[in-house]
Design an enzyme around this catalytic site. Structure first.
Site, PDB file in Angstrom:
ATOM      1  N   ASP A 107       0.722  -1.214  -0.070  1.00  0.00           N
ATOM      2  CA  ASP A 107      -0.015   0.154   0.057  1.00  0.00           C
ATOM      3  C   ASP A 107       1.059   1.345   0.037  1.00  0.00           C
ATOM      4  OD1 ASP A 107      -2.215  -1.579   0.247  1.00  0.00           O
ATOM      5  OD2 ASP A 107      -2.402  -1.587   2.384  1.00  0.00           O
TER       6      ASP A 107
HETATM    7  N1  URA Z   1      -1.464  -5.829   3.765  1.00  0.00           N
HETATM    8  C1  URA Z   1      -1.877  -4.571   3.701  1.00  0.00           C
HETATM    9  O1  URA Z   1      -2.847  -4.412   4.198  1.00  0.00           O
HETATM   10  N2  URA Z   1      -1.195  -3.870   3.129  1.00  0.00           N
HETATM   11  C2  URA Z   1      -0.078  -3.867   2.533  1.00  0.00           C
HETATM   12  O2  URA Z   1       0.769  -3.012   2.140  1.00  0.00           O
HETATM   13  C3  URA Z   1       0.439  -5.460   2.470  1.00  0.00           C
HETATM   14  C4  URA Z   1      -0.360  -6.258   3.037  1.00  0.00           C
END
Ligand code: URA
Length: 260
Positions: A107
């Site tokens: 993310d």
């Molecule tokens: N899970 C999430 O919620 N975000 C990420 O970036 C990776 C795994």
């Protein structure tokens, strides 16, 4: 300009074989250039014109490239710039090749290990549902860790929408009640955030420390990239021992930062 390179360099860039193993193989006739055994591994070849065969396998002239990035916050894992700043901007010119893309997603606000490559086959091996390459994260939670998470995650979290996640492992950090290590084997949208929301907690920070058997090196600063060698890439598919990894990680951290 000539594209000629040494035979042993050509082979070591495309296989997991070391230069000494290549030499041994060549001496036994296991390396062919255009069908003829070549014993001298410093022979120059032109990858565009010559066909190199190693133990019966023809090597591709094209060399794939792999980068490990320590992704900073604020960058999206995408090749298009519609979404703002992308991780592609952080790749130094000397490591960048045409057709590179992030093999997996973190993310925008997550940090840590991200593979960037121009090798579509590798990305498929890493990401295709069913391949289940484990990834380990350090998670900072808004509220203290509860032991009930261990069984819930192990059973596979099911959201109220009915969406199911594969079984995951979680280990609380020894020295901080709001830190935990989490291992997941899939990469669904906001997966870890949604898993913790399902147990009424909230992820404040998420940092990925490994992908398969590849560990983010401490020396790789946030926002920095390093080129991966073929053997590092193969490591991706030899998963770590999660419990041992977490114990060692914490012991190492304590030794460096707490017990000084
Ligand atoms: N899970 C999430 O919620 N975000 C990420 O970036 C990776 C795994």
């Amino acid at each position: 300009m000539s594209d000629n390179i040494r035979l042993d360099k050509f082979i070591s860039e495309r296989t997991e074989l070391s230069r000494s193993v290549i030499k041994q193989l060549a001496s036994k006739g296991g390396i062919l250039v255009d069908g003829a055994a070549v014993k001298k591994t410093d022979t120059k070849i032109d990858p565009k014109k010559n066909t190199v065969t190693v133990s019966g396998r023809v090597l591709s002239a094209r060399r794939d490239h792999y980068i490990l990035m320590n992704k900073p916050e604020g960058y999206v894992c995408s090749t298009g710039d519609r979404d703002g700043r992308t991780v592609m901007e952080l790749i130094p010119d000397d490591l960048r090749t045409k057709g590179m893309f992030p093999a997996g997603r973190l993310d925008k606000d997550s940090t840590g290990a991200l593979i960037i490559t121009d090798d579509g086959d590798l990305a498929h091996r890493l990401l295709a549902p069913g391949h289940h390459v484990p990834k380990i994260y350090i998670v900072k939670l808004a509220r203290p860790f509860q032991n009930k998470y261990i069984d819930k995650f192990a059973a596979g979290v099911v959201l109220s929408s009915g969406e199911e996640f594969l079984p995951a492992r979680i280990i609380p950090a020894k020295n901080c009640e709001k830190l935990a290590f989490v291992e997941i084997c899939e990469g669904k949208y906001h997966q870890i955030k949604r898993m913790f929301a399902a147990v009424e907690n909230h992820v404040e920070n998420l940092h990925r420390i490994s992908v398969g058997g590849l560990i983010l090196p401490e020396k790789l600063g946030i926002g920095e990239c390093m080129e991966l060698l073929h053997k590092d890439v193969e490591n991706l598919f030899s998963p770590l021992d999660f419990e041992k990894f977490c114990r060692d990680f914490e012991d190492d951290f304590s030794a460096k930062h707490i017990n000084k």
